[in-house]
Scaffold this motif. Sequence first.
Motif, mmCIF file in Angstrom:
data_model
loop_
_atom_site.group_PDB
_atom_site.id
_atom_site.type_symbol
_atom_site.label_atom_id
_atom_site.label_comp_id
_atom_site.label_asym_id
_atom_site.label_seq_id
_atom_site.Cartn_x
_atom_site.Cartn_y
_atom_site.Cartn_z
ATOM 1 N N TYR A 18 0.840 -1.197 0.000
ATOM 2 C CA TYR A 18 0.000 0.000 0.000
ATOM 3 C C TYR A 18 0.880 1.255 0.000
ATOM 4 O O TYR A 18 2.028 1.217 0.449
ATOM 5 N N SER A 40 -7.308 5.759 -5.611
ATOM 6 C CA SER A 40 -7.271 4.309 -5.451
ATOM 7 C C SER A 40 -8.651 3.740 -5.734
ATOM 8 O O SER A 40 -9.660 4.296 -5.288
ATOM 9 N N GLU A 95 -10.981 -0.102 -6.263
ATOM 10 C CA GLU A 95 -11.074 -1.554 -6.147
ATOM 11 C C GLU A 95 -11.994 -2.061 -7.249
ATOM 12 O O GLU A 95 -13.041 -1.464 -7.506
ATOM 13 N N GLU A 141 -9.678 -10.284 -7.273
ATOM 14 C CA GLU A 141 -10.000 -8.925 -6.833
ATOM 15 C C GLU A 141 -8.749 -8.063 -6.937
ATOM 16 O O GLU A 141 -7.660 -8.487 -6.542
ATOM 17 N N GLN A 149 -6.863 -4.028 -6.658
ATOM 18 C CA GLN A 149 -6.858 -2.674 -6.099
ATOM 19 C C GLN A 149 -5.768 -1.875 -6.796
ATOM 20 O O GLN A 149 -4.588 -2.239 -6.737
ATOM 21 N N ILE A 163 -3.715 1.306 -6.642
ATOM 22 C CA ILE A 163 -3.372 2.206 -5.543
ATOM 23 C C ILE A 163 -2.773 3.500 -6.081
ATOM 24 O O ILE A 163 -1.736 3.485 -6.750
ATOM 25 N N TYR A 197 -5.846 7.760 -0.951
ATOM 26 C CA TYR A 197 -6.377 6.444 -0.618
ATOM 27 C C TYR A 197 -7.431 6.553 0.472
ATOM 28 O O TYR A 197 -7.171 7.104 1.556
#
Length: 393
Positions: free
Chosen positions: A42, A57, A59, A165, A167, A169, A173
């Motif tokens: 992260y 960010s 998802e 899944e 993300q 970044i 965030y």
Amino acid sequence: MRRRTLGALILATFLLFTAVSYATLDRERLTNWDNYLFWLDYPRGARPVWLGDSSKSVEFSGQVEYPVTEKAPVNLILHGNGEVSITIFRPDGKVVRLSAEINGTTSVNSNTELALQARRFAIEDLGLRREDLAFITPTQALFMDENRNPLPGKYTIQIHPRSVEAQLIGDTYALLGTDYKGRDLWVGFVGSTVNTLILALLTTVLVIFLGILLGIGSGYYETRLGDAVSVILEALNSIPYLPLAIAIIFVLSSTGFHGKLEMGVFELALILALLLVGKFASAVKGIVMHEKVQEYIESARVLGASDLGIILRHIMRAVLPYALSYSTLLFAQMIAVISILGLFQIIPGANWGSFVAEAFTQNAIYSLWWWPLSPSMAIVLVSVGLTLLSGKS
């Protein structure tokens, strides 16, 4: 609008917001709040999404459209198992294709195969030098132009299979950004809020319960046991409870993850309640001693009422209004005590105080000012609500 109504409205809104936030929180992130290895992929020191117009960010699973303006995303995190393929359609017409076998959670930056493929694209397709890549992450290289600047435009990112899944970044965030260890501060804030409220509420309930029990027992019954309880209550009132609480917590707690103190919530609440019950129990005792000599109590005895019946029907009627009023102020006091002890890393567990203490530890009080501001505003909001609720209409 009456003060009590306003106070109840403030508290109800805050509690509802907290409950919804906690219910929608990612449990894996909450469980791993103190596991710094979990947050390696992260961004460090990212700003909240509401503060900037930089890279955000997101998802997603399957496909997402991602606009790049001034800054490129810093990492692409993947959660899944098996063979995964990543296809990125850039605004300049170039297509990036990455693939690797993953097991659990990984990222383009930390996965050796994906990182090598990303760097190969930057060198072969964009003409960047190897030394240029020392200052950017493999993920950022996928969104750069030939001059090592972010290529503005809309990117289409596809992840296969859809069960993976992802993300993406950016340097902003979530609602509170991240700390310098990459941890999601919103997760820490909500978790510390719930822990603080539960501990404060449990301690308050124990103080009220034990105070009523001891106050009625020592005030209604003139026995040696009642006298002994009175002596104990006087001793508790004369002893500074904070130093004693600190000493007891250090003796009874254990050392857990990263050397932090650990203790069960109930045990911690019980320690605080036993040290704080003296004042309330003494007040209850005074109310009981005043009520038990009243004529209506004597009349009840003459009519054959038992001691338990008198206590439940008459004595408690005089004690409960005071107990309810005292509990609102005690709850606010407990929030302050827990936060102060947590600020100095004395009390075990996550709470508002320990959450702010982390900001001091990372020298982020000014650079990430929204971090300490969030629990401070929450404390003020709850305190104002409780003060209005306990006041006269």
